[in-house]
Design an enzyme around this catalytic site. Structure first.
Site, PDB file in Angstrom:
ATOM      1  N   ASP A 163       0.826  -1.205   0.000  1.00 41.79           N
ATOM      2  CA  ASP A 163       0.000   0.000   0.000  1.00 41.79           C
ATOM      3  C   ASP A 163       0.864   1.259   0.000  1.00 41.79           C
ATOM      4  O   ASP A 163       1.963   1.264   0.548  1.00 41.79           O
ATOM      5  CB  ASP A 163      -0.936  -0.021   1.213  1.00 41.79           C
ATOM      6  CG  ASP A 163      -2.124   0.916   1.042  1.00 41.79           C
ATOM      7  OD1 ASP A 163      -2.410   1.332  -0.103  1.00 41.79           O
ATOM      8  OD2 ASP A 163      -2.782   1.229   2.060  1.00 41.79           O
ATOM      9  N   HIS A 182       2.631   3.176  -8.987  1.00 51.66           N
ATOM     10  CA  HIS A 182       2.505   1.734  -9.252  1.00 51.66           C
ATOM     11  C   HIS A 182       3.752   1.223  -9.982  1.00 51.66           C
ATOM     12  O   HIS A 182       4.223   0.118  -9.725  1.00 51.66           O
ATOM     13  CB  HIS A 182       1.248   1.451 -10.077  1.00 51.66           C
ATOM     14  CG  HIS A 182      -0.033   1.821  -9.363  1.00 51.66           C
ATOM     15  ND1 HIS A 182      -0.278   1.441  -8.068  1.00 51.66           N
ATOM     16  CD2 HIS A 182      -1.113   2.548  -9.753  1.00 51.66           C
ATOM     17  CE1 HIS A 182      -1.461   1.909  -7.695  1.00 51.66           C
ATOM     18  NE2 HIS A 182      -1.992   2.588  -8.695  1.00 51.66           N
ATOM     19  N   LEU A 190      11.260 -20.855  -4.463  1.00 52.76           N
ATOM     20  CA  LEU A 190      10.364 -19.883  -3.826  1.00 52.76           C
ATOM     21  C   LEU A 190       9.054 -19.907  -4.593  1.00 52.76           C
ATOM     22  O   LEU A 190       9.047 -20.083  -5.817  1.00 52.76           O
ATOM     23  CB  LEU A 190      11.000 -18.479  -3.900  1.00 52.76           C
ATOM     24  CG  LEU A 190      10.101 -17.268  -3.655  1.00 52.76           C
ATOM     25  CD1 LEU A 190       9.640 -17.217  -2.203  1.00 52.76           C
ATOM     26  CD2 LEU A 190      10.856 -15.963  -3.994  1.00 52.76           C
ATOM     27  N   ARG A 217      -5.107  -1.754   8.566  1.00 48.01           N
ATOM     28  CA  ARG A 217      -6.315  -2.542   8.311  1.00 48.01           C
ATOM     29  C   ARG A 217      -5.986  -3.636   7.308  1.00 48.01           C
ATOM     30  O   ARG A 217      -4.924  -3.638   6.694  1.00 48.01           O
ATOM     31  CB  ARG A 217      -7.457  -1.641   7.827  1.00 48.01           C
ATOM     32  CG  ARG A 217      -7.149  -0.856   6.557  1.00 48.01           C
ATOM     33  CD  ARG A 217      -8.387  -0.121   6.037  1.00 48.01           C
ATOM     34  NE  ARG A 217      -7.977   0.840   5.016  1.00 48.01           N
ATOM     35  CZ  ARG A 217      -7.723   2.132   5.248  1.00 48.01           C
ATOM     36  NH1 ARG A 217      -7.873   2.625   6.458  1.00 48.01           N
ATOM     37  NH2 ARG A 217      -7.331   2.921   4.255  1.00 48.01           N
TER      38      ARG A 217
HETATM   39  C1  IPE Z   1      -5.462  -2.905  -0.402  1.00 47.02           C
HETATM   40  O1  IPE Z   1      -5.133  -1.564  -0.557  1.00 47.02           O
HETATM   41  C2  IPE Z   1      -5.416  -3.621  -1.714  1.00 47.02           C
HETATM   42  C3  IPE Z   1      -4.091  -3.821  -2.305  1.00 47.02           C
HETATM   43  C4  IPE Z   1      -2.960  -3.497  -1.763  1.00 47.02           C
HETATM   44  C5  IPE Z   1      -4.090  -4.467  -3.585  1.00 47.02           C
HETATM   45  P1  IPE Z   1      -6.243  -0.446  -0.784  1.00 47.02           P
HETATM   46  O2  IPE Z   1      -5.494   0.837  -0.901  1.00 47.02           O
HETATM   47  O3  IPE Z   1      -7.129  -0.815  -1.906  1.00 47.02           O
HETATM   48  O4  IPE Z   1      -7.090  -0.497   0.562  1.00 47.02           O
HETATM   49  P2  IPE Z   1      -7.960   0.607   1.287  1.00 47.02           P
HETATM   50  O5  IPE Z   1      -8.942   1.119   0.276  1.00 47.02           O
HETATM   51  O6  IPE Z   1      -7.054   1.682   1.750  1.00 47.02           O
HETATM   52  O7  IPE Z   1      -8.600  -0.104   2.432  1.00 47.02           O
HETATM   53  C1  IPE Z   2      -1.536   0.056  -3.421  1.00 46.34           C
HETATM   54  O1  IPE Z   2      -1.299   1.423  -3.459  1.00 46.34           O
HETATM   55  C2  IPE Z   2      -1.622  -0.559  -4.789  1.00 46.34           C
HETATM   56  C3  IPE Z   2      -2.962  -1.049  -5.152  1.00 46.34           C
HETATM   57  C4  IPE Z   2      -4.040  -1.014  -4.403  1.00 46.34           C
HETATM   58  C5  IPE Z   2      -3.068  -1.631  -6.485  1.00 46.34           C
HETATM   59  P1  IPE Z   2      -2.482   2.439  -3.511  1.00 46.34           P
HETATM   60  O2  IPE Z   2      -2.777   2.727  -4.951  1.00 46.34           O
HETATM   61  O3  IPE Z   2      -3.636   1.978  -2.728  1.00 46.34           O
HETATM   62  O4  IPE Z   2      -1.812   3.717  -2.850  1.00 46.34           O
HETATM   63  P2  IPE Z   2      -2.493   4.759  -1.884  1.00 46.34           P
HETATM   64  O5  IPE Z   2      -3.089   3.997  -0.751  1.00 46.34           O
HETATM   65  O6  IPE Z   2      -3.530   5.474  -2.677  1.00 46.34           O
HETATM   66  O7  IPE Z   2      -1.383   5.639  -1.451  1.00 46.34           O
HETATM   67 MG    MG Z   3      -4.150   2.252  -0.784  1.00 47.18          MG
END
Ligand code: IPE
Ligand code: IPE
Ligand code: MG
Length: 231
Positions: free
Chosen positions: A16, A33, A127, A184
């Site tokens: 995240d 990303h 792995l 979370r």
């Molecule tokens: C969880 O992250 C999903 C992935 C890392 C693929 P999100 O960014 O989607 O989760 P929320 O919305 O903050 O809970």
């Molecule tokens: C996690 O990073 C990657 C995916 C959910 C695919 P986010 O895109 O959720 O990044 P934030 O949480 O917005 O910073």
């Molecule tokens: Mg996120």
């Protein structure tokens, strides 16, 4: 190389913070990303180095379809590019690739790439790298129960459910890492994480490196896993 005793056999990572990483730099979210893919690569190398046997990456959740088309397609393209690379990390290092989640809604080219890399690496065993794609813990449990119902059984055991989940060929995760400071689970491996150790570093996923990984492993080593018993 640092010696580490008692490494987890299965590490699962909620990657995240990609969006925030990019926004902080005034860049579009997909740049985050793109950097995030590099962190996946670094983490796989670290797993190889420290003898982790299973690593699961949460790459796209069942809820991530709520994002813009542009972002979603950006993520799919990055994934496809990554697994299609000729000198990919998997075939070079005896790494088996698997996935959990429902692949049906993904674009055909991405599905083909995934099938291809899974087939190529099916006999590798140093792995196991698993990508959670269109994955949701609740969806996993619901699909498992429906599969059991189809067998006309009257009673279900916990083992039955575990054996029907997408993760059935893997051990339950020992350590779950979620980067970016969010504490979370966001519908990740709900049933499987009953006794996982959780670790929430502040670092944004694109900045995650071997040092952060070692810190997580060392933190894990200090945990006393009691499973409800007494030690
Ligand atoms: C969880 O992250 C999903 C992935 C890392 C693929 P999100 O960014 O989607 O989760 P929320 O919305 O903050 O809970
Ligand atoms: C996690 O990073 C990657 C995916 C959910 C695919 P986010 O895109 O959720 O990044 P934030 O949480 O917005 O910073
Ligand atoms: Mg996120």
């Amino acid at each position: 190389m640092e010696k580490l005793k008692k490494v987890p056999s299965h590490v699962a990572i909620i990657m995240d913070g990609n969006g925030r990483w990019a926004t902080k730099r005034g860049l579009p979210r997909n740049f985050g990303h793109r950097e995030g893919v590099k962190a996946i690569e670094r983490t796989i190398y670290a797993c190889l180095k420290y003898g982790i046997k299973y690593c699961t990456f949460f790459a796209f959740s069942t809820e991530n379809w709520k994002r813009s088309k542009e972002e979603i397609h950006g993520i799919f393209n990055l994934l496809r590019e990554y697994i299609d690379k000729d000198d990919n990390i998997f075939t070079k290092n005896n790494v088996k690739v698997t996935s959990i989640g429902v692949l049906d809604p993904f674009p055909e080219d991405l599905k083909k790439s995934l099938i291809n890399i899974k087939e190529k690496t099916i006999n590798f065993d140093r792995l196991n790298v698993c990508f959670a794609l269109n994955y949701g813990g609740r969806d996993d449990i619901t699909r498992a129960i429906n599969k059991i119902i189809e067998q006309d059984v009257k009673r279900v055991t916990e083992k039955d459910i575990l054996n029907m989940l997408d993760t059935r060929s893997m051990p339950e995760p020992d350590l779950i890492i979620r980067t970016s400071g969010e504490m979370r689970i966001s519908n990740f491996l709900l049933y499987q994480m009953a006794y996982s150790e959780l670790y929430f570093p502040k670092v944004l996923w694109p900045d995650f490196n071997e040092k952060h990984f070692i810190k997580a492993l060392k933190n894990y080593q200090k945990r006393n896993r009691r499973y409800g018993g007494i030690t």
